[in-house]
Design a protein around this motif. Structure first.
Motif, PDB file in Angstrom:
ATOM      1  N   VAL A   1     -10.982 -40.648  41.882  1.00  0.00           N
ATOM      2  CA  VAL A   1     -10.703 -41.178  40.921  1.00  0.00           C
ATOM      3  C   VAL A   1     -11.331 -40.643  39.466  1.00  0.00           C
ATOM      4  CG1 VAL A   1     -10.589 -43.520  39.531  1.00  0.00           C
ATOM      5  CG2 VAL A   1     -10.209 -43.389  41.857  1.00  0.00           C
ATOM      6  N   LEU A   2     -10.570 -40.011  38.543  1.00  0.00           N
ATOM      7  CA  LEU A   2     -11.054 -39.471  37.490  1.00  0.00           C
ATOM      8  C   LEU A   2     -10.764 -40.222  36.425  1.00  0.00           C
ATOM      9  CD1 LEU A   2     -12.542 -37.207  36.123  1.00  0.00           C
ATOM     10  CD2 LEU A   2     -10.429 -35.937  35.961  1.00  0.00           C
ATOM     11  N   SER A   3     -11.620 -40.912  35.764  1.00  0.00           N
ATOM     12  CA  SER A   3     -11.466 -41.702  34.689  1.00  0.00           C
ATOM     13  C   SER A   3     -12.042 -41.005  33.373  1.00  0.00           C
ATOM     14  CB  SER A   3     -12.424 -43.181  34.933  1.00  0.00           C
ATOM     15  OG  SER A   3     -11.865 -44.176  33.582  1.00  0.00           O
ATOM     16  N   LEU A   4     -11.417 -41.084  32.308  1.00  0.00           N
ATOM     17  CA  LEU A   4     -12.063 -40.407  31.038  1.00  0.00           C
ATOM     18  C   LEU A   4     -11.756 -41.094  29.752  1.00  0.00           C
ATOM     19  CD1 LEU A   4     -10.240 -37.096  31.765  1.00  0.00           C
ATOM     20  CD2 LEU A   4     -12.751 -37.330  32.248  1.00  0.00           C
ATOM     21  N   PRO A   5     -12.567 -42.223  29.840  1.00  0.00           N
ATOM     22  CA  PRO A   5     -12.574 -43.307  28.982  1.00  0.00           C
ATOM     23  C   PRO A   5     -12.499 -42.939  27.315  1.00  0.00           C
ATOM     24  CG  PRO A   5     -14.557 -43.551  29.795  1.00  0.00           C
ATOM     25  CD  PRO A   5     -13.750 -42.641  30.724  1.00  0.00           C
ATOM     26  N   ALA A   6     -13.442 -41.815  27.178  1.00  0.00           N
ATOM     27  CA  ALA A   6     -13.730 -41.181  25.804  1.00  0.00           C
ATOM     28  C   ALA A   6     -12.723 -40.348  25.453  1.00  0.00           C
ATOM     29  CB  ALA A   6     -15.189 -40.743  25.808  1.00  0.00           C
ATOM     30  N   LEU A   7     -11.862 -40.112  26.124  1.00  0.00           N
ATOM     31  CA  LEU A   7     -10.711 -38.742  25.743  1.00  0.00           C
ATOM     32  C   LEU A   7      -9.553 -39.671  25.298  1.00  0.00           C
ATOM     33  CD1 LEU A   7     -10.202 -35.860  26.007  1.00  0.00           C
ATOM     34  CD2 LEU A   7      -9.039 -36.383  28.100  1.00  0.00           C
ATOM     35  N   THR A   8      -9.553 -39.087  23.844  1.00  0.00           N
ATOM     36  CA  THR A   8      -7.952 -39.688  22.973  1.00  0.00           C
ATOM     37  C   THR A   8      -7.005 -38.850  22.805  1.00  0.00           C
ATOM     38  OG1 THR A   8      -9.202 -39.439  20.886  1.00  0.00           O
ATOM     39  CG2 THR A   8      -9.576 -41.685  22.107  1.00  0.00           C
ATOM     40  N   GLY A   9      -7.365 -37.520  22.861  1.00  0.00           N
ATOM     41  CA  GLY A   9      -6.437 -36.705  22.823  1.00  0.00           C
ATOM     42  C   GLY A   9      -6.678 -35.302  23.695  1.00  0.00           C
ATOM     43  N   TYR A  10      -5.388 -34.700  23.914  1.00  0.00           N
ATOM     44  CA  TYR A  10      -5.553 -33.515  24.992  1.00  0.00           C
ATOM     45  C   TYR A  10      -4.305 -32.326  24.373  1.00  0.00           C
ATOM     46  CZ  TYR A  10      -4.649 -30.660  28.913  1.00  0.00           C
ATOM     47  OH  TYR A  10      -4.710 -29.548  29.802  1.00  0.00           O
ATOM     48  N   THR A  11      -4.790 -31.366  24.444  1.00  0.00           N
ATOM     49  CA  THR A  11      -3.944 -30.198  24.239  1.00  0.00           C
ATOM     50  C   THR A  11      -3.837 -28.965  25.263  1.00  0.00           C
ATOM     51  OG1 THR A  11      -4.134 -30.319  22.001  1.00  0.00           O
ATOM     52  CG2 THR A  11      -3.269 -28.407  22.584  1.00  0.00           C
ATOM     53  N   GLY A  12      -2.588 -28.720  25.696  1.00  0.00           N
ATOM     54  CA  GLY A  12      -2.628 -27.744  27.029  1.00  0.00           C
ATOM     55  C   GLY A  12      -2.730 -26.240  26.337  1.00  0.00           C
ATOM     56  N   SER A  13      -3.279 -25.504  27.277  1.00  0.00           N
ATOM     57  CA  SER A  13      -3.397 -24.130  26.676  1.00  0.00           C
ATOM     58  C   SER A  13      -1.993 -23.570  26.171  1.00  0.00           C
ATOM     59  CB  SER A  13      -3.813 -23.488  27.877  1.00  0.00           C
ATOM     60  OG  SER A  13      -3.947 -22.007  27.751  1.00  0.00           O
ATOM     61  N   THR A  14      -2.500 -22.578  25.254  1.00  0.00           N
ATOM     62  CA  THR A  14      -1.326 -21.746  24.690  1.00  0.00           C
ATOM     63  C   THR A  14      -1.188 -20.217  25.477  1.00  0.00           C
ATOM     64  OG1 THR A  14      -2.734 -20.770  22.962  1.00  0.00           O
ATOM     65  CG2 THR A  14      -1.493 -22.540  22.345  1.00  0.00           C
ATOM     66  N   ASP A  15      -2.081 -20.219  26.490  1.00  0.00           N
ATOM     67  CA  ASP A  15      -2.131 -18.846  27.172  1.00  0.00           C
ATOM     68  C   ASP A  15      -1.776 -18.854  28.367  1.00  0.00           C
ATOM     69  OD1 ASP A  15      -3.184 -17.545  24.777  1.00  0.00           O
ATOM     70  OD2 ASP A  15      -5.225 -18.219  25.260  1.00  0.00           O
ATOM     71  N   PHE A  16      -1.876 -20.132  29.207  1.00  0.00           N
ATOM     72  CA  PHE A  16      -1.277 -20.305  30.530  1.00  0.00           C
ATOM     73  C   PHE A  16      -1.109 -21.733  30.713  1.00  0.00           C
ATOM     74  CE2 PHE A  16      -6.072 -20.305  29.741  1.00  0.00           C
ATOM     75  CZ  PHE A  16      -6.351 -21.575  30.266  1.00  0.00           C
ATOM     76  N   ASP A  17      -0.473 -21.854  31.989  1.00  0.00           N
ATOM     77  CA  ASP A  17       0.147 -23.247  32.396  1.00  0.00           C
ATOM     78  C   ASP A  17      -1.075 -24.057  32.814  1.00  0.00           C
ATOM     79  OD1 ASP A  17       2.846 -22.371  32.392  1.00  0.00           O
ATOM     80  OD2 ASP A  17       2.801 -22.116  34.577  1.00  0.00           O
ATOM     81  N   THR A  18      -1.127 -25.340  32.219  1.00  0.00           N
ATOM     82  CA  THR A  18      -2.252 -26.367  32.866  1.00  0.00           C
ATOM     83  C   THR A  18      -1.506 -27.439  33.643  1.00  0.00           C
ATOM     84  OG1 THR A  18      -1.741 -27.081  30.661  1.00  0.00           O
ATOM     85  CG2 THR A  18      -3.881 -25.710  30.861  1.00  0.00           C
ATOM     86  N   THR A  19      -2.483 -27.973  34.306  1.00  0.00           N
ATOM     87  CA  THR A  19      -1.910 -29.231  35.295  1.00  0.00           C
ATOM     88  C   THR A  19      -2.753 -30.306  35.332  1.00  0.00           C
ATOM     89  OG1 THR A  19      -0.898 -27.442  36.785  1.00  0.00           O
ATOM     90  CG2 THR A  19      -1.343 -29.468  37.478  1.00  0.00           C
ATOM     91  N   ILE A  20      -2.286 -31.643  35.165  1.00  0.00           N
ATOM     92  CA  ILE A  20      -2.843 -32.858  35.243  1.00  0.00           C
ATOM     93  C   ILE A  20      -2.288 -33.449  36.589  1.00  0.00           C
ATOM     94  CG2 ILE A  20      -3.474 -35.066  34.652  1.00  0.00           C
ATOM     95  CD1 ILE A  20      -3.238 -33.719  31.551  1.00  0.00           C
ATOM     96  N   GLN A  21      -3.038 -33.396  37.809  1.00  0.00           N
ATOM     97  CA  GLN A  21      -2.384 -33.931  39.006  1.00  0.00           C
ATOM     98  C   GLN A  21      -3.347 -34.596  39.940  1.00  0.00           C
ATOM     99  OE1 GLN A  21      -0.133 -30.713  41.257  1.00  0.00           O
ATOM    100  NE2 GLN A  21      -1.402 -31.114  42.791  1.00  0.00           N
ATOM    101  N   ALA A  22      -2.581 -35.712  40.345  1.00  0.00           N
ATOM    102  CA  ALA A  22      -3.386 -36.438  41.458  1.00  0.00           C
ATOM    103  C   ALA A  22      -2.631 -36.451  42.708  1.00  0.00           C
ATOM    104  CB  ALA A  22      -3.248 -38.096  41.081  1.00  0.00           C
ATOM    105  N   THR A  23      -3.088 -36.377  43.940  1.00  0.00           N
ATOM    106  CA  THR A  23      -2.595 -36.121  45.328  1.00  0.00           C
ATOM    107  C   THR A  23      -3.156 -37.107  46.180  1.00  0.00           C
ATOM    108  OG1 THR A  23      -2.043 -33.924  44.625  1.00  0.00           O
ATOM    109  CG2 THR A  23      -1.626 -34.561  46.904  1.00  0.00           C
ATOM    110  N   GLY A  24      -2.406 -37.888  46.807  1.00  0.00           N
ATOM    111  CA  GLY A  24      -2.758 -38.637  47.853  1.00  0.00           C
ATOM    112  C   GLY A  24      -2.996 -40.267  47.605  1.00  0.00           C
TER     113      GLY A  24
END
Length: 186
Positions: free
Chosen positions: A93-116
């Motif tokens: 479990v990855l919890s990020l309670p202080a993160l209110t904004g996110y920007t993916g990369s302009t140079d490469f693919d990015t992934t947010i993934q949970a499996t299982g």
């Protein structure tokens, strides 16, 4: 091995050139002492239940990779994760309670993934997101919940641009965009 220590106790900033990601990982009973490390760029952090690596002090982790394998680390102070990819598996479990904004990369693919089953990426504090790429660039932010996992973006109201793709695959897999009112892709 057991009682092995890599002592980075005075390190406050770890920056790679972003072309070949550096790594931080503690395994087999070892410890990586990074208790003062607050800022990382282009660094891969791998966390599992066989070693110790403190994460609660980290504020910025940009253009890197977090891999969470079967554990629930403390990233309660992380406020900037732009350009980084997240992989959570085996009931982690990855919890990020202080993160209110996110920007993916302009140079490469990015992934947010949970499996299982039981695996979760909790981004419920996020209210704005920008996918990867810009204009005609081909980079994409992939948001995936696989094999019974959850990616919680339940308070995200706006995707401001970039390219974003979402996938929920497998029984009980959920990508929660339940508050999303504006989705802009460029």
């Amino acid at each position: 091995g057991t009682d092995s220590v890599v002592d980075f106790s005075s390190l406050t900033s770890f920056n790679d050139d972003a072309f070949d990601t550096s790594n931080l990982e503690a395994i087999n009973g070892g410890t990586v002492d990074v208790g003062n490390l607050t800022d990382l760029n282009a660094v891969r952090i791998r966390l599992n239940d066989t070693g110790t690596l403190d994460t609660r002090q980290i504020i910025n982790h940009t253009n890197g990779i977090l891999t969470i394998n079967g554990v629930t680390p403390d990233f309660s102070n992380l406020t900037n994760l732009d350009g980084s990819s997240l992989f959570v598996l085996n009931g982690g479990v990855l919890s990020l309670p202080a993160l209110t904004g996110y920007t993916g990369s302009t140079d490469f693919d990015t992934t947010i993934q949970a499996t299982g089953v039981g695996s979760q990426v909790d981004l419920s504090a996020l209210t704005t997101l920008r996918g990867s790429g810009a204009g005609l660039s081909p980079e994409t932010l992939f948001i995936n919940a696989l094999a019974g996992a959850t990616v919680d973006l339940s308070n995200l109201s706006t995707i401001t641009g970039g390219a974003t793709a979402a996938l929920a695959d497998g029984t009980d897999s959920v990508v929660d965009f339940s508050s999303l009112t504006s989705f802009n892709d460029d």
